[in-house]
Motif scaffolding. Structure first.
Motif, PDB file in Angstrom:
ATOM      1  N   GLY A  37       0.800  -1.223   0.000  1.00  0.00           N
ATOM      2  CA  GLY A  37       0.000   0.000   0.000  1.00  0.00           C
ATOM      3  C   GLY A  37       0.828   1.264   0.000  1.00  0.00           C
ATOM      4  N   ALA A  38       1.971   1.243  -0.682  1.00  0.00           N
ATOM      5  CA  ALA A  38       2.906   2.369  -0.662  1.00  0.00           C
ATOM      6  C   ALA A  38       2.605   3.370  -1.769  1.00  0.00           C
ATOM      7  CB  ALA A  38       4.339   1.860  -0.803  1.00  0.00           C
ATOM      8  N   ASN A  39       3.061   4.599  -1.569  1.00  0.00           N
ATOM      9  CA  ASN A  39       2.894   5.655  -2.565  1.00  0.00           C
ATOM     10  C   ASN A  39       3.957   5.536  -3.645  1.00  0.00           C
ATOM     11  OD1 ASN A  39       0.709   6.837  -1.229  1.00  0.00           O
ATOM     12  ND2 ASN A  39       2.045   8.117   0.030  1.00  0.00           N
ATOM     13  N   LEU A  40       3.518   5.544  -4.904  1.00  0.00           N
ATOM     14  CA  LEU A  40       4.432   5.407  -6.034  1.00  0.00           C
ATOM     15  C   LEU A  40       3.942   6.257  -7.195  1.00  0.00           C
ATOM     16  CD1 LEU A  40       6.853   3.790  -7.433  1.00  0.00           C
ATOM     17  CD2 LEU A  40       5.040   2.311  -8.336  1.00  0.00           C
ATOM     18  N   VAL A  41       4.837   7.051  -7.757  1.00  0.00           N
ATOM     19  CA  VAL A  41       4.614   7.691  -9.047  1.00  0.00           C
ATOM     20  C   VAL A  41       5.793   7.327  -9.933  1.00  0.00           C
ATOM     21  CG1 VAL A  41       3.218   9.604  -8.180  1.00  0.00           C
ATOM     22  CG2 VAL A  41       5.712   9.846  -8.262  1.00  0.00           C
ATOM     23  N   VAL A  42       5.565   7.279 -11.238  1.00  0.00           N
ATOM     24  CA  VAL A  42       6.648   6.908 -12.150  1.00  0.00           C
ATOM     25  C   VAL A  42       6.680   7.855 -13.335  1.00  0.00           C
ATOM     26  CG1 VAL A  42       6.432   4.485 -11.484  1.00  0.00           C
ATOM     27  CG2 VAL A  42       5.319   5.282 -13.567  1.00  0.00           C
ATOM     28  N   GLY A  43       7.824   7.925 -13.966  1.00  0.00           N
ATOM     29  CA  GLY A  43       8.013   8.829 -15.085  1.00  0.00           C
ATOM     30  C   GLY A  43       7.392   8.307 -16.369  1.00  0.00           C
ATOM     31  N   VAL A  44       6.698   9.199 -17.069  1.00  0.00           N
ATOM     32  CA  VAL A  44       6.151   8.933 -18.402  1.00  0.00           C
ATOM     33  C   VAL A  44       6.833   9.889 -19.362  1.00  0.00           C
ATOM     34  CG1 VAL A  44       4.103   9.226 -19.851  1.00  0.00           C
ATOM     35  CG2 VAL A  44       3.932   7.993 -17.675  1.00  0.00           C
ATOM     36  N   ASN A  45       7.400   9.345 -20.429  1.00  0.00           N
ATOM     37  CA  ASN A  45       8.179  10.153 -21.357  1.00  0.00           C
ATOM     38  C   ASN A  45       7.910   9.683 -22.781  1.00  0.00           C
ATOM     39  OD1 ASN A  45      10.266  11.895 -22.391  1.00  0.00           O
ATOM     40  ND2 ASN A  45      11.345  11.716 -20.445  1.00  0.00           N
ATOM     41  N   THR A  46       8.772  10.080 -23.690  1.00  0.00           N
ATOM     42  CA  THR A  46       8.678   9.641 -25.088  1.00  0.00           C
ATOM     43  C   THR A  46       9.939   8.902 -25.506  1.00  0.00           C
ATOM     44  OG1 THR A  46       9.612  11.723 -25.930  1.00  0.00           O
ATOM     45  CG2 THR A  46       7.214  11.639 -25.621  1.00  0.00           C
TER      46      THR A  46
ATOM     47  N   HIS B 186      12.152  14.912 -27.208  1.00  0.00           N
ATOM     48  CA  HIS B 186      11.490  14.968 -28.508  1.00  0.00           C
ATOM     49  C   HIS B 186      10.643  16.230 -28.632  1.00  0.00           C
ATOM     50  CE1 HIS B 186      12.085  10.439 -28.538  1.00  0.00           C
ATOM     51  NE2 HIS B 186      12.578  10.818 -29.709  1.00  0.00           N
ATOM     52  N   LEU B 187       9.908  16.558 -27.569  1.00  0.00           N
ATOM     53  CA  LEU B 187       9.069  17.752 -27.605  1.00  0.00           C
ATOM     54  C   LEU B 187       9.933  19.007 -27.684  1.00  0.00           C
ATOM     55  CD1 LEU B 187       6.415  19.224 -27.491  1.00  0.00           C
ATOM     56  CD2 LEU B 187       6.359  18.881 -25.010  1.00  0.00           C
TER      57      LEU B 187
ATOM     58  N   ILE C  75       2.866  13.341 -29.158  1.00  0.00           N
ATOM     59  CA  ILE C  75       1.618  13.093 -28.431  1.00  0.00           C
ATOM     60  C   ILE C  75       1.338  11.599 -28.349  1.00  0.00           C
ATOM     61  CG2 ILE C  75      -0.892  13.396 -28.527  1.00  0.00           C
ATOM     62  CD1 ILE C  75      -0.285  16.166 -29.839  1.00  0.00           C
ATOM     63  N   ASP C  76       1.478  10.908 -29.464  1.00  0.00           N
ATOM     64  CA  ASP C  76       1.222   9.468 -29.485  1.00  0.00           C
ATOM     65  C   ASP C  76       2.201   8.715 -28.582  1.00  0.00           C
ATOM     66  OD1 ASP C  76      -0.865   9.810 -31.239  1.00  0.00           O
ATOM     67  OD2 ASP C  76       0.310   9.324 -33.038  1.00  0.00           O
ATOM     68  N   ALA C  77       3.476   9.137 -28.588  1.00  0.00           N
ATOM     69  CA  ALA C  77       4.480   8.472 -27.762  1.00  0.00           C
ATOM     70  C   ALA C  77       4.190   8.674 -26.283  1.00  0.00           C
ATOM     71  CB  ALA C  77       5.872   8.997 -28.107  1.00  0.00           C
ATOM     72  N   TYR C  78       3.843   9.902 -25.910  1.00  0.00           N
ATOM     73  CA  TYR C  78       3.452  10.173 -24.530  1.00  0.00           C
ATOM     74  C   TYR C  78       2.262   9.300 -24.117  1.00  0.00           C
ATOM     75  CZ  TYR C  78       5.946  14.366 -22.710  1.00  0.00           C
ATOM     76  OH  TYR C  78       6.854  15.242 -22.173  1.00  0.00           O
ATOM     77  N   LYS C  79       1.244   9.239 -24.973  1.00  0.00           N
ATOM     78  CA  LYS C  79       0.046   8.470 -24.640  1.00  0.00           C
ATOM     79  C   LYS C  79       0.354   6.985 -24.480  1.00  0.00           C
ATOM     80  CE  LYS C  79      -3.472  11.433 -26.802  1.00  0.00           C
ATOM     81  NZ  LYS C  79      -4.507  11.495 -27.885  1.00  0.00           N
ATOM     82  N   GLU C  80       1.257   6.477 -25.296  1.00  0.00           N
ATOM     83  CA  GLU C  80       1.607   5.059 -25.192  1.00  0.00           C
ATOM     84  C   GLU C  80       2.180   4.740 -23.816  1.00  0.00           C
ATOM     85  OE1 GLU C  80       4.601   1.778 -27.282  1.00  0.00           O
ATOM     86  OE2 GLU C  80       4.126   3.638 -28.354  1.00  0.00           O
ATOM     87  N   GLN C  81       3.139   5.557 -23.353  1.00  0.00           N
ATOM     88  CA  GLN C  81       3.702   5.319 -22.024  1.00  0.00           C
ATOM     89  C   GLN C  81       2.692   5.628 -20.924  1.00  0.00           C
ATOM     90  OE1 GLN C  81       7.586   6.543 -20.877  1.00  0.00           O
ATOM     91  NE2 GLN C  81       8.513   6.180 -22.889  1.00  0.00           N
ATOM     92  N   LEU C  82       1.863   6.634 -21.132  1.00  0.00           N
ATOM     93  CA  LEU C  82       0.841   6.988 -20.150  1.00  0.00           C
ATOM     94  C   LEU C  82      -0.101   5.810 -19.900  1.00  0.00           C
ATOM     95  CD1 LEU C  82      -0.728   9.185 -18.468  1.00  0.00           C
ATOM     96  CD2 LEU C  82      -2.008   9.645 -20.577  1.00  0.00           C
ATOM     97  N   HIS C  83      -0.596   5.221 -20.962  1.00  0.00           N
ATOM     98  CA  HIS C  83      -1.530   4.108 -20.809  1.00  0.00           C
ATOM     99  C   HIS C  83      -0.846   2.888 -20.187  1.00  0.00           C
ATOM    100  CE1 HIS C  83      -4.501   6.473 -22.729  1.00  0.00           C
ATOM    101  NE2 HIS C  83      -4.058   6.330 -23.970  1.00  0.00           N
ATOM    102  N   PHE C  84       0.379   2.641 -20.577  1.00  0.00           N
ATOM    103  CA  PHE C  84       1.121   1.522 -19.985  1.00  0.00           C
ATOM    104  C   PHE C  84       1.266   1.713 -18.476  1.00  0.00           C
ATOM    105  CE2 PHE C  84       5.077  -0.315 -18.422  1.00  0.00           C
ATOM    106  CZ  PHE C  84       4.988  -1.629 -18.859  1.00  0.00           C
TER     107      PHE C  84
END
Length: 400
Positions: A110-119, A157-158, A133-142
């Motif tokens: 039950g620990a707090n975790l955030v992870v990096g989303v990139n391209t 890339h941006l 945009i598509d690359a960001y969304k791919e990692q976001l959804h994963f």
């Protein structure tokens, strides 16, 4: 007992007393006054081909155990960030596995975790804004499918594809619209990555800040906060005071975090720091002091660590990861001072010696005798004679 042999830039050595580790207590309840994430590193297999350009081979047991170490002190973990060597040795396949494994591990406690989303899984250096945009969304959804919170990292890339501030507004608007839950934005300064010098459309901090704030204002329901890593306390405070109430400022300023987290009568910063991975016990104890309303104790605990952090993050700042892994090794969290991509060779012995000195002074050596033995073995391996030293002192005696 022996003390610590230190190595100067001219090759001379001195010996100082070995200080005791502070007796901090782990929190009995969740930390309340500040939200704090430690950006964690990765531990490679010792026998892997940890040389530049080779795929990362991670020691998952040690890497995940380090996250449990951070969580045990009541801190959250920010994973797959630049501290984990994104774009500096951690390849796309290893990044995906790190996200999946860390998310699964966090769920077990039950620990707090955030992870990096990139391209950065896209091999082409230059791609269009639509492809960004598509690359960001791919990692976001994963990442969301894995069950982790999201830090929307600054994208090289941006930075290459965008020509105006409106390009940034468009990309973030479309990516954030696809997010299932509010995310943390990420502004990484040129000291950490020179290719991001004109991020948010300008090399001028005030103009870039205007763009950032406008993105947050327009997407209030999708932005939980922003991590600023400019190493500029004044700029962070200026943006912090402009944020809507729905968005937190997470300091990424490893030079000035003590005052920024304490805050002023108007506002304060929360924390998402690579520095906190090296001083998790101090960070926890300091926030516990704030929870108890004891600002003086907060300063007493955390204040001395800032000099250590400034040394770890000294220019060239992007090599701070070497100091993070070095501290992990000194404190017994990994079996060898090794890093993916051979990055353990990025700092000199005198630089590491200064880390040892400041860690000793601030009480950041969790197991002082082990740290001394490991440091002395590294000096001996490199042909430096380790001298006998005075008897060990207490931390208070060293700080006087």
């Amino acid at each position: 007992m022996t003390g610590l042999t230190l190595l100067a830039a001219d090759g001379s050595t001195t010996v100082i007393p070995l200080a005791a580790a502070p007796s901090f207590s782990k929190p009995r309840r969740p930390l309340e006054s500040r939200v704090a994430y430690a950006a964690a590193h990765v531990v490679p297999k010792v026998w892997a081909d940890n040389t530049p350009g080779q795929p990362a081979e991670i020691d998952w047991d040690r890497t995940l155990a380090y996250r449990h170490h951070v969580w045990s002190w009541g801190l959250g973990v920010a994973d797959a960030m630049d501290t984990a060597q994104r774009n500096m040795g951690l390849d796309a396949a290893a990044t995906r596995e790190l996200i999946s494994r860390s998310a699964a591990e966090a769920a077990t406690v039950g620990a707090n975790l955030v992870v990096g989303v990139n391209t950065d899984h896209v091999d082409d250096e230059s791609i269009s804004l639509d492809q960004v945009i598509d690359a960001y969304k791919e990692q976001l959804h994963f990442t969301e499918d894995a069950g982790a919170g999201v830090v929307l990292m600054a994208s090289r890339h941006l930075a290459r594809a965008a020509t105006t501030a409106d390009d940034y507004r468009r990309v973030y608007r479309e990516v954030l619209a696809a997010a299932g839950t509010p995310v943390i934005l990420h502004w990484l300064g040129a000291a950490f990555d020179p290719s991001l010098a004109s991020y948010f459309g300008s090399t001028e901090t005030d103009a870039a800040s205007d763009t950032l704030v406008s993105i947050i204002e327009y997407n209030r329901d999708k932005v939980a906060g922003v991590k600023m890593s400019l190493l500029d306390a004044g700029s962070e405070i200026a943006v912090r005071e402009r944020l809507p109430e729905s968005a937190r400022m997470f300091t990424g300023d490893d030079f000035n975090y003590v005052g920024l987290i304490e805050g002023d009568e108007r506002s304060h910063s929360d924390a998402l720091l690579g520095a906190f991975t090296t001083i998790a016990p101090h960070a926890s104890a300091a926030i516990q002091a704030l929870d108890a309303g004891d600002v003086a104790e907060y300063r007493r605990i955390l204040g001395p660590t800032e000099a250590l952090s400034r040394q770890i993050f000294a220019a060239p700042t992007y090599y701070y990861k070497t100091g993070v892994a070095f501290m992990s090794w000194l404190n017994g969290h990994q079996p060898a001072f090794s890093m993916v991509g051979g990055l353990h060779a990025a700092r000199s012995l005198p630089h590491l010696s200064e880390i040892v000195r400041l860690a000793n002074e601030s009480g950041a050596l969790e197991r002082p005798e082990l740290a001394a033995a490991r440091w002395h073995s590294l000096l001996t391996l490199n042909g430096v004679e380790v001298s006998s030293a005075p008897a060990r002192s207490t931390l208070e005696e060293v700080l006087v």
